[in-house]
Design an enzyme around this catalytic site. Sequence first.
Site, short mmCIF file in Angstrom:
data_model
loop_
_atom_site.label_atom_id
_atom_site.label_comp_id
_atom_site.label_asym_id
_atom_site.label_seq_id
_atom_site.Cartn_x
_atom_site.Cartn_y
_atom_site.Cartn_z
N GLY A 78 20.69 71.77 30.30
CA GLY A 78 21.47 70.85 31.13
C GLY A 78 22.92 70.67 30.77
O GLY A 78 23.58 69.77 31.30
N TRP A 80 25.56 72.55 31.48
CA TRP A 80 26.45 72.80 32.63
C TRP A 80 26.38 71.61 33.60
O TRP A 80 27.39 71.20 34.17
CB TRP A 80 26.05 74.08 33.37
N ASP A 96 15.47 74.16 37.37
CA ASP A 96 15.03 75.14 36.37
C ASP A 96 13.52 75.25 36.43
O ASP A 96 12.82 74.31 36.83
CB ASP A 96 15.47 74.74 34.95
N ASP A 112 10.53 77.37 40.33
CA ASP A 112 10.87 78.78 40.13
C ASP A 112 11.70 79.22 41.33
O ASP A 112 11.22 79.24 42.46
CB ASP A 112 9.57 79.60 40.03
N ASP A 136 23.51 79.98 35.86
CA ASP A 136 23.54 80.55 34.50
C ASP A 136 22.15 81.13 34.22
O ASP A 136 21.76 81.29 33.07
CB ASP A 136 23.90 79.44 33.50
N LYS A 176 26.27 83.94 36.25
CA LYS A 176 26.16 84.89 35.15
C LYS A 176 25.77 86.25 35.72
O LYS A 176 24.85 86.33 36.54
CB LYS A 176 25.06 84.42 34.19
C1 LIG Z 1 20.99 80.33 29.65
S1 LIG Z 1 19.86 79.16 30.26
C2 LIG Z 1 20.89 78.05 31.14
C3 LIG Z 1 21.71 77.15 30.25
C4 LIG Z 1 22.39 76.06 31.03
N1 LIG Z 1 23.48 76.57 31.85
C5 LIG Z 1 22.98 75.00 30.14
O1 LIG Z 1 24.20 74.93 30.03
O2 LIG Z 1 22.22 74.22 29.56
C6 LIG Z 1 19.09 80.05 31.56
C7 LIG Z 1 18.02 79.28 32.29
O3 LIG Z 1 17.63 80.02 33.45
C8 LIG Z 1 16.32 79.62 33.75
N2 LIG Z 1 15.69 80.52 34.71
C9 LIG Z 1 15.50 81.85 34.59
N3 LIG Z 1 14.82 82.32 35.65
C10 LIG Z 1 14.60 81.26 36.48
C11 LIG Z 1 13.95 81.12 37.75
N4 LIG Z 1 13.38 82.16 38.37
N5 LIG Z 1 13.90 79.90 38.31
C12 LIG Z 1 14.45 78.82 37.67
N6 LIG Z 1 15.08 78.90 36.49
C13 LIG Z 1 15.15 80.10 35.88
C14 LIG Z 1 15.66 79.63 32.38
O4 LIG Z 1 14.47 78.87 32.39
C15 LIG Z 1 16.75 79.05 31.49
O5 LIG Z 1 16.56 77.69 31.27
#
Ligand SMILES: C[S@@+](CC[C@H](N)C(=O)[O-])C[C@H]1O[C@@H](n2cnc3c(N)ncnc32)[C@H](O)[C@@H]1O
Length: 221
Positions: A78, A80, A96, A112, A136, A176
Amino acid sequence: MIKKEKIFRTTKEVVKTARRRKNSSTRWLQRQINDPYVRQAQAEGKRSRAAYKIIQIDEKFNIFNKGNSVLDLGAAPGSWTEVALERAGGITIAVDILEMDDIKNAIILKADLSDEVSSDLIKKLSNEKFDVVLSDMAASTTGHKQTDHIRTQALAELAALYAVEFLKPGGVFCAKVFQGGTHGDLLNDLKSNFKSIKHFKPNASRKESPETYVIAKDFKG
Ligand SMILES: C[S@@+](CC[C@H](N)C(=O)[O-])C[C@H]1O[C@@H](n2cnc3c(N)ncnc32)[C@H](O)[C@@H]1O
Protein backbone atom coordinates in the site's frame (compact mmCIF):
# COMPACT_ATOMS: atom_id res chain seq x y z
CA MET A 1 35.69 -23.20 13.15
CA ILE A 2 32.89 -22.24 10.75
CA LYS A 3 30.99 -25.33 9.73
CA LYS A 4 27.27 -24.81 9.37
CA GLU A 5 27.37 -21.06 9.06
CA LYS A 6 28.76 -19.30 6.06
CA ILE A 7 29.56 -15.64 6.55
CA PHE A 8 28.98 -13.04 3.88
CA ARG A 9 31.48 -10.22 4.09
CA THR A 10 31.03 -6.88 2.47
CA THR A 11 32.28 -3.44 3.34
CA LYS A 12 28.86 -2.80 4.88
CA GLU A 13 26.71 -4.94 7.18
CA VAL A 14 27.45 -8.65 7.45
CA VAL A 15 24.69 -11.25 7.31
CA LYS A 16 25.28 -14.77 8.53
CA THR A 17 23.72 -17.63 6.62
CA ALA A 18 21.69 -19.45 9.22
CA ARG A 19 21.47 -23.20 9.00
CA ARG A 20 18.14 -23.32 7.21
CA ARG A 21 18.36 -20.04 5.32
CA LYS A 22 19.04 -20.36 1.59
CA ASN A 23 21.83 -18.30 0.04
CA SER A 24 19.23 -16.33 -1.92
CA SER A 25 17.45 -15.37 1.32
CA THR A 26 20.76 -14.29 2.82
CA ARG A 27 21.45 -12.13 -0.23
CA TRP A 28 17.95 -10.61 0.07
CA LEU A 29 18.51 -9.85 3.75
CA GLN A 30 21.94 -8.40 3.04
CA ARG A 31 20.45 -6.11 0.39
CA GLN A 32 17.57 -5.05 2.67
CA ILE A 33 19.90 -4.16 5.53
CA ASN A 34 22.16 -2.04 3.33
CA ASP A 35 19.47 -0.41 1.22
CA PRO A 36 19.13 3.33 1.97
CA TYR A 37 15.52 3.35 0.74
CA VAL A 38 14.61 0.54 3.14
CA ARG A 39 16.08 2.62 5.98
CA GLN A 40 14.32 5.75 4.78
CA ALA A 41 11.01 3.88 4.49
CA GLN A 42 11.39 2.60 8.05
CA ALA A 43 12.34 6.05 9.36
CA GLU A 44 9.44 7.75 7.57
CA GLY A 45 6.87 5.05 8.37
CA LYS A 46 6.26 4.00 4.76
CA ARG A 47 4.79 0.58 4.11
CA SER A 48 7.59 -0.26 1.68
CA ARG A 49 10.56 1.25 -0.15
CA ALA A 50 8.42 1.21 -3.31
CA ALA A 51 6.94 4.52 -2.09
CA TYR A 52 10.07 6.32 -3.33
CA LYS A 53 9.62 4.97 -6.86
CA ILE A 54 6.25 6.64 -7.31
CA ILE A 55 7.47 9.79 -5.49
CA GLN A 56 10.40 10.05 -7.95
CA ILE A 57 8.12 9.34 -10.91
CA ASP A 58 5.74 12.06 -9.73
CA GLU A 59 8.59 14.51 -9.19
CA LYS A 60 9.70 14.03 -12.79
CA PHE A 61 6.36 13.68 -14.58
CA ASN A 62 3.79 15.42 -12.32
CA ILE A 63 1.34 12.57 -12.49
CA PHE A 64 -0.78 13.65 -9.50
CA ASN A 65 -2.83 16.82 -9.17
CA LYS A 66 -4.74 17.81 -6.06
CA GLY A 67 -8.16 16.18 -5.97
CA ASN A 68 -7.31 13.48 -8.52
CA SER A 69 -8.97 10.09 -8.23
CA VAL A 70 -6.61 7.13 -8.41
CA LEU A 71 -7.00 3.44 -9.22
CA ASP A 72 -3.96 1.55 -7.89
CA LEU A 73 -3.56 -1.96 -9.37
CA GLY A 74 -1.36 -4.45 -7.53
CA ALA A 75 -1.31 -2.14 -4.53
CA ALA A 76 -0.21 -4.28 -1.56
CA PRO A 77 1.22 -3.48 0.93
CA GLY A 78 0.00 0.00 0.00
CA SER A 79 2.86 2.49 -0.14
CA TRP A 80 1.87 3.81 -3.59
CA THR A 81 -1.71 4.19 -2.37
CA GLU A 82 -0.53 6.25 0.59
CA VAL A 83 1.57 8.49 -1.69
CA ALA A 84 -1.40 8.89 -4.04
CA LEU A 85 -3.61 9.95 -1.13
CA GLU A 86 -1.05 12.47 0.08
CA ARG A 87 -0.45 13.97 -3.36
CA ALA A 88 -3.86 13.63 -5.01
CA GLY A 89 -6.41 12.79 -2.34
CA GLY A 90 -9.51 12.12 -4.45
CA ILE A 91 -11.35 8.79 -4.52
CA THR A 92 -8.63 6.15 -4.27
CA ILE A 93 -9.18 2.46 -4.89
CA ALA A 94 -6.39 -0.01 -4.13
CA VAL A 95 -6.70 -3.49 -5.61
CA ASP A 96 -4.57 -6.53 -4.88
CA ILE A 97 -4.93 -10.28 -4.95
CA LEU A 98 -3.42 -10.23 -1.45
CA GLU A 99 -4.96 -9.09 1.79
CA MET A 100 -4.02 -5.47 2.65
CA ASP A 101 -4.14 -3.59 5.92
CA ASP A 102 -6.61 -0.70 5.89
CA ILE A 103 -5.45 2.68 4.60
CA LYS A 104 -7.33 5.75 5.84
CA ASN A 105 -9.48 7.21 3.03
CA ALA A 106 -8.70 4.41 0.55
CA ILE A 107 -11.15 1.78 -0.67
CA ILE A 108 -9.42 -1.58 -0.63
CA LEU A 109 -10.50 -4.40 -2.91
CA LYS A 110 -9.09 -7.89 -2.69
CA ALA A 111 -9.35 -9.30 -6.21
CA ASP A 112 -7.39 -11.05 -8.91
CA LEU A 113 -7.20 -8.50 -11.70
CA SER A 114 -6.78 -11.24 -14.30
CA ASP A 115 -10.26 -12.40 -13.39
CA GLU A 116 -12.92 -10.79 -15.63
CA VAL A 117 -15.27 -10.05 -12.72
CA SER A 118 -12.73 -7.69 -11.14
CA SER A 119 -13.60 -4.89 -13.51
CA ASP A 120 -17.28 -5.10 -12.43
CA LEU A 121 -16.21 -5.12 -8.79
CA ILE A 122 -14.29 -1.87 -9.35
CA LYS A 123 -17.31 -0.34 -11.11
CA LYS A 124 -19.49 -1.23 -8.13
CA LEU A 125 -17.13 0.73 -5.88
CA SER A 126 -17.04 3.83 -8.05
CA ASN A 127 -19.26 4.75 -10.97
CA GLU A 128 -16.88 7.58 -11.88
CA LYS A 129 -13.78 7.15 -14.04
CA PHE A 130 -10.29 7.93 -12.67
CA ASP A 131 -7.70 10.65 -13.29
CA VAL A 132 -4.79 8.30 -12.69
CA VAL A 133 -4.38 4.52 -13.09
CA LEU A 134 -1.26 3.06 -11.49
CA SER A 135 0.08 -0.45 -11.79
CA ASP A 136 3.03 -1.79 -9.87
CA MET A 137 1.74 -5.33 -10.46
CA ALA A 138 4.45 -7.95 -10.36
CA ALA A 139 4.43 -11.71 -10.49
CA SER A 140 6.86 -13.53 -8.26
CA THR A 141 10.06 -13.98 -10.24
CA THR A 142 11.23 -17.43 -11.33
CA GLY A 143 14.82 -16.44 -12.10
CA HIS A 144 14.23 -17.58 -15.67
CA LYS A 145 14.69 -14.34 -17.61
CA GLN A 146 12.32 -15.04 -20.49
CA THR A 147 9.56 -16.43 -18.27
CA ASP A 148 9.81 -13.40 -15.97
CA HIS A 149 9.75 -11.08 -18.97
CA ILE A 150 6.62 -12.72 -20.41
CA ARG A 151 4.81 -12.62 -17.04
CA THR A 152 5.67 -8.95 -16.40
CA GLN A 153 4.67 -8.05 -19.95
CA ALA A 154 1.33 -9.87 -19.48
CA LEU A 155 0.62 -7.91 -16.28
CA ALA A 156 1.51 -4.61 -17.99
CA GLU A 157 -0.88 -5.48 -20.85
CA LEU A 158 -3.58 -6.33 -18.32
CA ALA A 159 -3.02 -3.01 -16.53
CA ALA A 160 -3.26 -1.15 -19.85
CA LEU A 161 -6.69 -2.74 -20.46
CA TYR A 162 -7.85 -1.41 -17.09
CA ALA A 163 -6.40 2.02 -17.91
CA VAL A 164 -8.35 2.21 -21.17
CA GLU A 165 -11.52 1.08 -19.42
CA PHE A 166 -11.23 3.28 -16.34
CA LEU A 167 -9.41 6.49 -17.24
CA LYS A 168 -11.07 9.84 -17.85
CA PRO A 169 -10.00 11.64 -21.04
CA GLY A 170 -6.73 13.45 -20.24
CA GLY A 171 -5.85 10.83 -17.61
CA VAL A 172 -2.47 9.35 -16.73
CA PHE A 173 -1.37 5.71 -16.73
CA CYS A 174 1.83 4.67 -14.96
CA ALA A 175 2.87 1.00 -14.93
CA LYS A 176 5.76 -1.27 -14.17
CA VAL A 177 7.14 -2.85 -17.34
CA PHE A 178 10.14 -4.98 -18.12
CA GLN A 179 13.60 -3.65 -18.97
CA GLY A 180 13.69 -2.26 -22.46
CA GLY A 181 10.28 -0.73 -21.85
CA THR A 182 7.07 -1.39 -23.69
CA HIS A 183 7.20 -2.80 -27.16
CA GLY A 184 5.07 -4.65 -29.69
CA ASP A 185 1.30 -4.66 -29.25
CA LEU A 186 1.41 -2.93 -25.87
CA LEU A 187 3.40 0.02 -27.20
CA ASN A 188 1.11 0.31 -30.24
CA ASP A 189 -1.90 0.19 -27.97
CA LEU A 190 -0.54 2.92 -25.73
CA LYS A 191 0.40 5.04 -28.72
CA SER A 192 -3.13 4.88 -30.05
CA ASN A 193 -4.67 5.73 -26.66
CA PHE A 194 -2.29 8.34 -25.18
CA LYS A 195 -0.70 11.50 -26.56
CA SER A 196 2.60 11.08 -24.68
CA ILE A 197 4.52 7.93 -23.69
CA LYS A 198 7.76 8.00 -21.69
CA HIS A 199 9.86 5.39 -19.93
CA PHE A 200 11.72 6.03 -16.71
CA LYS A 201 13.64 4.02 -14.14
CA PRO A 202 13.57 5.90 -10.83
CA ASN A 203 16.70 5.78 -8.63
CA ALA A 204 14.67 3.88 -6.05
CA SER A 205 14.30 1.01 -8.51
CA ARG A 206 17.24 -1.27 -7.86
CA LYS A 207 19.83 -1.27 -10.66
CA GLU A 208 19.85 -5.05 -10.81
CA SER A 209 16.05 -5.17 -11.13
CA PRO A 210 14.83 -5.55 -14.71
CA GLU A 211 11.84 -3.31 -14.00
CA THR A 212 11.26 0.10 -15.45
CA TYR A 213 8.12 2.24 -15.67
CA VAL A 214 6.01 3.55 -18.52
CA ILE A 215 4.29 6.90 -18.01
CA ALA A 216 1.52 7.48 -20.54
CA LYS A 217 -0.15 10.88 -20.34
CA ASP A 218 -3.18 12.54 -21.83
CA PHE A 219 -5.54 9.65 -22.43
CA LYS A 220 -7.47 10.26 -25.62
CA GLY A 221 -10.66 8.69 -24.27
C1 LIG B 1 5.59 -4.87 -6.12
S1 LIG B 1 4.08 -5.22 -5.34
C2 LIG B 1 3.29 -3.66 -5.29
C3 LIG B 1 3.87 -2.73 -4.27
C4 LIG B 1 3.02 -1.49 -4.09
N1 LIG B 1 3.09 -0.61 -5.24
C5 LIG B 1 3.43 -0.69 -2.89
O1 LIG B 1 3.98 0.39 -3.06
O2 LIG B 1 3.18 -1.12 -1.76
C6 LIG B 1 3.21 -6.05 -6.61
C7 LIG B 1 1.82 -6.50 -6.23
O3 LIG B 1 1.14 -6.95 -7.40
C8 LIG B 1 0.16 -7.86 -6.96
N2 LIG B 1 -0.39 -8.63 -8.08
C9 LIG B 1 0.28 -9.41 -8.95
N3 LIG B 1 -0.58 -10.00 -9.80
C10 LIG B 1 -1.84 -9.57 -9.45
C11 LIG B 1 -3.14 -9.84 -9.97
N4 LIG B 1 -3.34 -10.67 -10.99
N5 LIG B 1 -4.19 -9.23 -9.37
C12 LIG B 1 -4.01 -8.40 -8.31
N6 LIG B 1 -2.80 -8.11 -7.80
C13 LIG B 1 -1.72 -8.70 -8.35
C14 LIG B 1 0.95 -8.71 -5.97
O4 LIG B 1 0.07 -9.42 -5.12
C15 LIG B 1 1.80 -7.67 -5.26
O5 LIG B 1 1.22 -7.28 -4.04
